[in-house]
Design an enzyme around this catalytic site. Sequence first.
Site, PDB file in Angstrom:
ATOM      1  N   LYS A  10     -46.532  13.643 -13.783  1.00  9.27           N
ATOM      2  CA  LYS A  10     -46.839  14.886 -14.510  1.00  9.27           C
ATOM      3  C   LYS A  10     -45.568  15.688 -14.743  1.00  9.27           C
ATOM      4  CE  LYS A  10     -46.226  17.868 -10.908  1.00  9.27           C
ATOM      5  NZ  LYS A  10     -45.261  18.969 -10.842  1.00  9.27           N
ATOM      6  N   PRO A  95     -39.991   8.664  -9.715  1.00  9.17           N
ATOM      7  CA  PRO A  95     -39.048   9.100  -8.679  1.00  9.17           C
ATOM      8  C   PRO A  95     -39.753   9.945  -7.620  1.00  9.17           C
ATOM      9  CG  PRO A  95     -38.154   9.527 -10.874  1.00  9.17           C
ATOM     10  CD  PRO A  95     -39.577   9.069 -11.066  1.00  9.17           C
ATOM     11  N   VAL A  96     -39.355   9.758  -6.352  1.00  6.10           N
ATOM     12  CA  VAL A  96     -40.007  10.449  -5.227  1.00  6.10           C
ATOM     13  C   VAL A  96     -39.354  11.822  -4.990  1.00  6.10           C
ATOM     14  CG1 VAL A  96     -40.481  10.301  -2.730  1.00  6.10           C
ATOM     15  CG2 VAL A  96     -40.649   8.259  -4.164  1.00  6.10           C
ATOM     16  N   SER A  97     -40.168  12.788  -4.590  1.00  5.62           N
ATOM     17  CA  SER A  97     -39.713  14.168  -4.325  1.00  5.62           C
ATOM     18  C   SER A  97     -38.903  14.716  -5.492  1.00  5.62           C
ATOM     19  CB  SER A  97     -38.878  14.238  -3.038  1.00  5.62           C
ATOM     20  OG  SER A  97     -39.693  13.941  -1.942  1.00  5.62           O
ATOM     21  N   MET A 100     -42.418  15.499  -9.965  1.00  3.95           N
ATOM     22  CA  MET A 100     -43.192  14.774 -10.983  1.00  3.95           C
ATOM     23  C   MET A 100     -44.543  14.299 -10.442  1.00  3.95           C
ATOM     24  SD  MET A 100     -40.063  12.674 -12.619  1.00  3.95           S
ATOM     25  CE  MET A 100     -40.897  12.123 -14.082  1.00  3.95           C
ATOM     26  N   GLY A 101     -44.884  14.760  -9.235  1.00  5.27           N
ATOM     27  CA  GLY A 101     -46.224  14.511  -8.695  1.00  5.27           C
ATOM     28  C   GLY A 101     -46.536  13.053  -8.396  1.00  5.27           C
ATOM     29  N   GLY A 102     -45.549  12.282  -8.001  1.00  7.60           N
ATOM     30  CA  GLY A 102     -45.771  10.849  -7.773  1.00  7.60           C
ATOM     31  C   GLY A 102     -46.816  10.552  -6.704  1.00  7.60           C
ATOM     32  N   GLY A 103     -46.707  11.218  -5.561  1.00 11.45           N
ATOM     33  CA  GLY A 103     -47.679  10.986  -4.488  1.00 11.45           C
ATOM     34  C   GLY A 103     -49.070  11.437  -4.913  1.00 11.45           C
ATOM     35  N   ASP A 137     -51.482  19.247  -6.496  1.00  7.42           N
ATOM     36  CA  ASP A 137     -51.326  18.561  -7.783  1.00  7.42           C
ATOM     37  C   ASP A 137     -52.326  17.416  -7.980  1.00  7.42           C
ATOM     38  OD1 ASP A 137     -49.289  20.091  -8.818  1.00  7.42           O
ATOM     39  OD2 ASP A 137     -47.685  18.801  -8.053  1.00  7.42           O
TER      40      ASP A 137
HETATM   41  P1  ATP Z   1     -45.125  17.728  -5.146  1.00  5.88           P
HETATM   42  O1  ATP Z   1     -46.476  17.412  -5.694  1.00  5.88           O
HETATM   43  O2  ATP Z   1     -45.144  18.100  -3.689  1.00  5.88           O
HETATM   44  O3  ATP Z   1     -44.309  18.645  -6.010  1.00  5.88           O
HETATM   45  P2  ATP Z   1     -43.183  15.701  -5.780  1.00  5.88           P
HETATM   46  O4  ATP Z   1     -43.567  15.194  -7.085  1.00  5.88           O
HETATM   47  O5  ATP Z   1     -41.994  16.596  -5.762  1.00  5.88           O
HETATM   48  O6  ATP Z   1     -44.401  16.343  -5.068  1.00  5.88           O
HETATM   49  P3  ATP Z   1     -43.664  13.192  -4.404  1.00  5.88           P
HETATM   50  O7  ATP Z   1     -42.994  12.056  -5.062  1.00  5.88           O
HETATM   51  O8  ATP Z   1     -45.134  13.310  -4.553  1.00  5.88           O
HETATM   52  O9  ATP Z   1     -42.892  14.512  -4.810  1.00  5.88           O
HETATM   53  O10 ATP Z   1     -43.277  13.135  -2.836  1.00  5.88           O
HETATM   54  C1  ATP Z   1     -43.411  14.247  -2.014  1.00  5.88           C
HETATM   55  C2  ATP Z   1     -43.560  13.798  -0.551  1.00  5.88           C
HETATM   56  O11 ATP Z   1     -44.782  13.086  -0.414  1.00  5.88           O
HETATM   57  C3  ATP Z   1     -42.456  12.874  -0.057  1.00  5.88           C
HETATM   58  O12 ATP Z   1     -41.994  13.396   1.151  1.00  5.88           O
HETATM   59  C4  ATP Z   1     -43.134  11.542   0.198  1.00  5.88           C
HETATM   60  O13 ATP Z   1     -42.664  10.908   1.369  1.00  5.88           O
HETATM   61  C5  ATP Z   1     -44.604  11.921   0.391  1.00  5.88           C
HETATM   62  N1  ATP Z   1     -45.550  10.902  -0.113  1.00  5.88           N
HETATM   63  C6  ATP Z   1     -46.705  10.562   0.468  1.00  5.88           C
HETATM   64  N2  ATP Z   1     -47.339   9.615  -0.248  1.00  5.88           N
HETATM   65  C7  ATP Z   1     -46.581   9.329  -1.304  1.00  5.88           C
HETATM   66  C8  ATP Z   1     -46.715   8.434  -2.387  1.00  5.88           C
HETATM   67  N3  ATP Z   1     -47.772   7.618  -2.527  1.00  5.88           N
HETATM   68  N4  ATP Z   1     -45.739   8.436  -3.318  1.00  5.88           N
HETATM   69  C9  ATP Z   1     -44.683   9.282  -3.200  1.00  5.88           C
HETATM   70  N5  ATP Z   1     -44.506  10.129  -2.191  1.00  5.88           N
HETATM   71  C10 ATP Z   1     -45.445  10.174  -1.231  1.00  5.88           C
END
Ligand code: ATP
EC number: 2.7.1.148
Length: 289
Positions: A10, A95-97, A100-103, A137
Amino acid sequence: MEISEKAPAKLNLSLDTPFRHQDGEPEWRMVMTAIDLSDYVHIKTIPNSKEITVQTNTGFLPCDQRNLAYQAAKLLQSKLDKPEGVEIEIDKHIPVSAGMGGGSADAAAVLRGLNKIWNLNMSREELAKLALTIDSDVPFCVYSEPALVTGRGEKITPIGPLPPMWLVIAKPQASVSTPTILRQIHEQHLNHQEVQNVVSAIKQQNFDKMCRHMGNALEPITMKKCPDIIKIKDKMLQFGADAAQMSGSGPTVFGISQKKSRATHIYNSLRGFCKEVYLVRALDSLTTK
Ligand code: ATP
């Protein structure tokens, strides 16, 4: 039974938080869209078992109850009379953290998938309400279409397709912890956003008006920790983006253009400066590209 679900990332076209609830949680006003940069989540249910397992193609993600996809499976498992186990395989591309709402996307994909496999017949509204207990999210990611998001993240109002455009996404090297940024919000000092104007611009398919009113109230907070955000934004605008801003709590920055040729120019120019750059389109719904 088995099912594969797409889990799109997102972006926030507009983000504001007008106040905090008594329990300290922020009230949100956001315009969000899903994009065609996705994780792929494969879900398999195992009869006569209670076990939930998660595997991913990246080494650094938790695969236990800390994984949001695990938490989603656990939530729906509790709705069954006769428990079934769940095997989840996540093919990660988001990309993680990164903001972009990956988790959250992975968790929403598990909710959608298990709702189908187990014939739970939960509506999107019901799934969104449940999704909020995982992360703010996740309700949006259950819908994954352009929407106004309010409340603590659980009130999703679809607003129809965005005006046609291309998005260039660049993730600075640094990662940002969302809770750390949220702790630093002082509503009275935020640069509050005209979220409703972005909604009306989209409904009118008025690209210029949408660009004029876009903004992210959290940008100044994250920029202090990650000055690359300012550099990337400046470069995007210099290379011809009609608007450029941070997504979520950052640090990912995106620029938009109606013209593919200009977006390609921005994409190519940024690749020399940033390792992770993507050229994508917004998704109108989970079934379209
Ligand atoms: P947010 O929705 O908090 O803004 P974000 O998009 O910045 O999240 P994510 O990629 O969702 O970041 O990762 C945030 C945290 O969630 C990380 O510390 C990661 O270890 C944890 N996490 C748990 N499950 C997942 C998953 N399936 N994919 C990515 N990160 C995950």
